[in-house]
Design a protein around this motif. Structure first.
Motif, short mmCIF file in Angstrom:
data_model
loop_
_atom_site.label_atom_id
_atom_site.label_comp_id
_atom_site.label_asym_id
_atom_site.label_seq_id
_atom_site.Cartn_x
_atom_site.Cartn_y
_atom_site.Cartn_z
N VAL A 199 0.86 -1.18 0.00
CA VAL A 199 0.00 0.00 0.00
C VAL A 199 0.90 1.23 0.00
CG1 VAL A 199 -1.85 1.27 1.16
CG2 VAL A 199 -1.77 -1.23 1.32
N PRO A 200 0.86 2.04 -1.05
CA PRO A 200 1.69 3.24 -1.06
C PRO A 200 1.30 4.16 0.10
CG PRO A 200 0.06 3.33 -2.83
CD PRO A 200 -0.01 1.96 -2.24
N GLU A 201 2.24 4.97 0.53
CA GLU A 201 2.01 5.79 1.72
C GLU A 201 0.80 6.70 1.58
OE1 GLU A 201 5.62 7.74 2.86
OE2 GLU A 201 6.67 5.85 3.25
N ARG A 202 0.48 7.10 0.36
CA ARG A 202 -0.67 8.01 0.17
C ARG A 202 -1.99 7.36 0.55
NH1 ARG A 202 0.71 6.25 -5.08
NH2 ARG A 202 -0.98 5.11 -6.13
N ASN A 203 -2.03 6.00 0.56
CA ASN A 203 -3.28 5.30 0.85
C ASN A 203 -3.28 4.56 2.18
OD1 ASN A 203 -4.46 6.04 -1.61
ND2 ASN A 203 -3.60 4.27 -2.68
N GLN A 204 -2.19 4.61 2.91
CA GLN A 204 -2.09 3.80 4.12
C GLN A 204 -3.10 4.22 5.19
OE1 GLN A 204 2.04 3.67 5.32
NE2 GLN A 204 2.64 2.50 3.49
N HIS A 205 -3.50 5.49 5.17
CA HIS A 205 -4.49 5.95 6.15
C HIS A 205 -5.85 5.29 5.91
CE1 HIS A 205 -5.36 8.48 2.67
NE2 HIS A 205 -6.53 8.75 3.19
N LEU A 206 -6.07 4.77 4.71
CA LEU A 206 -7.34 4.11 4.40
C LEU A 206 -7.41 2.70 4.98
CD1 LEU A 206 -7.63 5.12 0.62
CD2 LEU A 206 -8.80 6.19 2.56
N MET A 207 -6.27 2.09 5.22
CA MET A 207 -6.22 0.71 5.73
C MET A 207 -6.09 0.76 7.26
SD MET A 207 -6.49 -1.18 2.99
CE MET A 207 -7.72 0.08 2.55
N ARG A 208 -7.19 1.07 7.91
CA ARG A 208 -7.14 1.33 9.35
C ARG A 208 -7.06 0.05 10.18
NH1 ARG A 208 -11.41 3.68 11.65
NH2 ARG A 208 -10.02 4.28 13.35
N SER A 209 -7.58 -1.04 9.65
CA SER A 209 -7.61 -2.27 10.44
C SER A 209 -7.07 -3.46 9.66
CB SER A 209 -9.04 -2.58 10.89
OG SER A 209 -9.11 -3.82 11.56
N THR A 210 -6.43 -4.34 10.39
CA THR A 210 -6.07 -5.64 9.82
C THR A 210 -7.29 -6.55 9.90
OG1 THR A 210 -5.35 -6.37 12.02
CG2 THR A 210 -3.67 -5.42 10.57
N LEU A 211 -7.20 -7.73 9.32
CA LEU A 211 -8.22 -8.77 9.47
C LEU A 211 -7.60 -9.98 10.14
CD1 LEU A 211 -10.15 -8.73 6.07
CD2 LEU A 211 -10.86 -7.75 8.24
N PRO A 212 -7.96 -10.31 11.35
CA PRO A 212 -8.92 -9.60 12.19
C PRO A 212 -8.32 -8.32 12.77
CG PRO A 212 -7.90 -11.34 13.46
CD PRO A 212 -7.35 -11.47 12.06
N THR A 213 -9.18 -7.45 13.29
CA THR A 213 -8.70 -6.27 14.00
C THR A 213 -7.90 -6.74 15.20
OG1 THR A 213 -10.61 -5.00 13.30
CG2 THR A 213 -9.40 -4.18 15.20
N SER A 214 -6.72 -6.15 15.40
CA SER A 214 -5.86 -6.61 16.49
C SER A 214 -5.29 -5.41 17.24
CB SER A 214 -4.75 -7.51 15.94
OG SER A 214 -4.11 -8.21 16.97
N HIS A 215 -4.20 -5.62 17.94
CA HIS A 215 -3.68 -4.62 18.87
C HIS A 215 -3.22 -3.33 18.20
CE1 HIS A 215 -3.99 -7.29 22.25
NE2 HIS A 215 -3.21 -8.19 21.70
N GLY A 216 -2.87 -3.39 16.91
CA GLY A 216 -2.37 -2.20 16.25
C GLY A 216 -3.43 -1.21 15.84
N PHE A 217 -4.69 -1.58 15.96
CA PHE A 217 -5.77 -0.68 15.55
C PHE A 217 -5.83 0.55 16.43
CE2 PHE A 217 -10.28 0.62 16.01
CZ PHE A 217 -10.50 1.06 14.71
#
Length: 443
Positions: free
Chosen positions: A242-260
């Motif tokens: 994911v280029p840095e310009r779009n990383q803010h769109l990927m807010r959660s992993t699957l499943p949502t984990s501690h980094g959210f």
């Protein structure tokens, strides 16, 4: 930790076969579906598994992130991308789900996809249209369509969506389609997405280790590729770019984990992450730990690249040798099998479908005569062939009923030789005769 470096080259073919743990009695003619990896990589995998069991908390909390970063750096360099843009997920399906489930949709938003999308991804699109305001638009066509026609159909779809007062938000397409195994004009499609301000999501399940990729030049909005198919890493392992310009769109992993990181709300308190603090970006930190699984396959990417660097063919070593050997083999295997069957290889007018490690060959069976022109019966025939290949011939060749015909997908690899495809041709002739005699009806 890496495999022991050995400068000695490994010749593609019979010599390379010795490096893999395949049963000598089994013909592994379908590498493209699930991949496999050398025994030297298996040793690395098991060493990491032993290390984590020896000191679980030390490894998972403190050692693993360092090992992971080294492998992220290796795959990023391989893809000509910044390390900050590359993380790992278990498989391409997870990556596509991560994109689709993180994006937010308005009622007029449309997801565009192509008729030959991977089945799990199409179901994910359907799920999104059931649970969000988004709708979808499927571009219909039948191979062997030309690359130019496919790109024109894409632009026609964009025009139709806009004419209906809607917004084409995202387009999903393959680098190489799974079934039939053909190369898509993904470079041109990515450029068209940029031209029309549409997010591009590349399902490159068959990309990494299969065809040369330069993500810096391609610059897709999202890209995911299985390393366990063609790169020789263990299952499951996929690189998610994911280029840095779009990383803010990927807010959660699957499943949502501690980094959210939840959005700030009035009166909201501090959200604790029990893992050690990280100075890395929110995107990288988020994907560093996604619930407890065996992450050892992620740590085998760098060793897999080192193994690939030793493969040799025709005076070339490394990636050039692998590409030359596999693509030449795929072309020759397709011609050989088609010649034995008296049929043809699937190809378009531009000769671009076969620019990969696959060949698709039609079986000499008539739809009306064999299955009575009934699609459900035709699928039964395909299933019978697949099961019979495993049961009676100790092999597997991917088969698809497509465009009123049965096609087999031949999957070239560094450990195969033309002798394997001579054998496969004989098997396919025999099994076609068995189908014609009606054996499939006896199951």
């Amino acid at each position: 930790m890496t495999i022991k470096k050995d400068p000695a080259p490994i010749q593609c073919g019979a010599e390379a076969l010795k490096e893999f743990g395949l049963d000598p009695k089994y013909h592994n003619l379908n590498h493209g579906s699930f991949g496999t990896y050398p025994t030297s990589i298996r040793s690395v995998l098991r060493a990491y598994q032993d290390e984590v069991e020896a000191r679980p908390d030390k490894f998972i909390r403190y050692d693993y992130p360092k090992y992971l970063d080294a492998n992220r750096e290796a795959i990023a360099a391989y893809l000509h991308a910044p390390t900050s843009t590359c993380v790992f997920v278990p498989n391409a399906t997870t990556g596509i789900n991560t994109v689709l489930r993180n994006l937010t949709y308005s009622p007029n938003d449309v997801i565009i996809y192509f008729a030959t999308i991977y089945g799990a991804c199409e179901k994910t699109v359907t799920y999104i249209t059931e649970t969000t305001p988004a709708s979808s638009y499927k571009i219909e066509y039948t191979y062997p369509v030309s690359s130019s026609a496919l790109c024109s159909a894409f632009e026609d779809a964009i025009a139709a969506i806009k004419a209906a007062g809607k917004t084409p938000k995202l387009a999903i397409f393959d680098t190489i389609v799974s079934l039939p195994g053909v190369r898509m004009p993904f470079e041109r499609l990515t450029a068209l997405c940029k031209q029309h301000s549409i997010l591009s999501c590349l399902d490159a399940a068959h990309g990494v280790g299969h065809i040369p990729l330069d993500l810096g030049a391609l610059d897709p909005d999202f890209f995911v590729s299985n390393c366990h198919k063609w790169l020789f890493s263990p299952r499951g392992c996929a690189v998610f770019y994911v280029p840095e310009r779009n990383q803010h769109l990927m807010r959660s992993t699957l499943p949502t984990s501690h980094g959210f990181c939840p959005l700030p709300v009035e009166g909201g308190g501090f959200v604790n992450n029990p893992l050690p603090p990280s100075g890395k970006s929110a995107f990288v930190t988020n994907f560093e730990f996604m619930a407890t699984i065996d992450n050892s396959p992620y740590l085998c990417v760098e060793p897999a690249l080192e193994f690939r660097a030793r493969l040799a063919h025709g005076g070339e070593v490394g990636e050039e040798a692998i590409a030359a050997y596999c693509q030449q083999q795929a072309r020759e295997a397709g011609r050989l099998v088609a010649g034995k069957l008296g049929t043809e290889v699937m190809e378009n007018e531009e000769g671009e479908l076969g620019n990969c490690n696959f060949s698709n060959v039609r079986l000499p069976l008539e739809y009306a005569g064999v299955a009575g022109g009934v699609q459900a019966e035709a699928i039964k025939v395909a299933n019978w062939i697949a099961q019979t290949l495993v049961r009676d011939y100790d092999t597997f060749i991917a088969i698809i009923f497509y465009a009123d015909a049965w096609w087999v997908r031949l999957s070239a690899q560094v450990y195969l030789t033309m002798e394997d495809w001579e054998w496969a041709a004989k098997v396919l002739v025999e099994i076609s005769e068995r189908v014609s005699k009606g054996e499939w009806k006896e199951q």
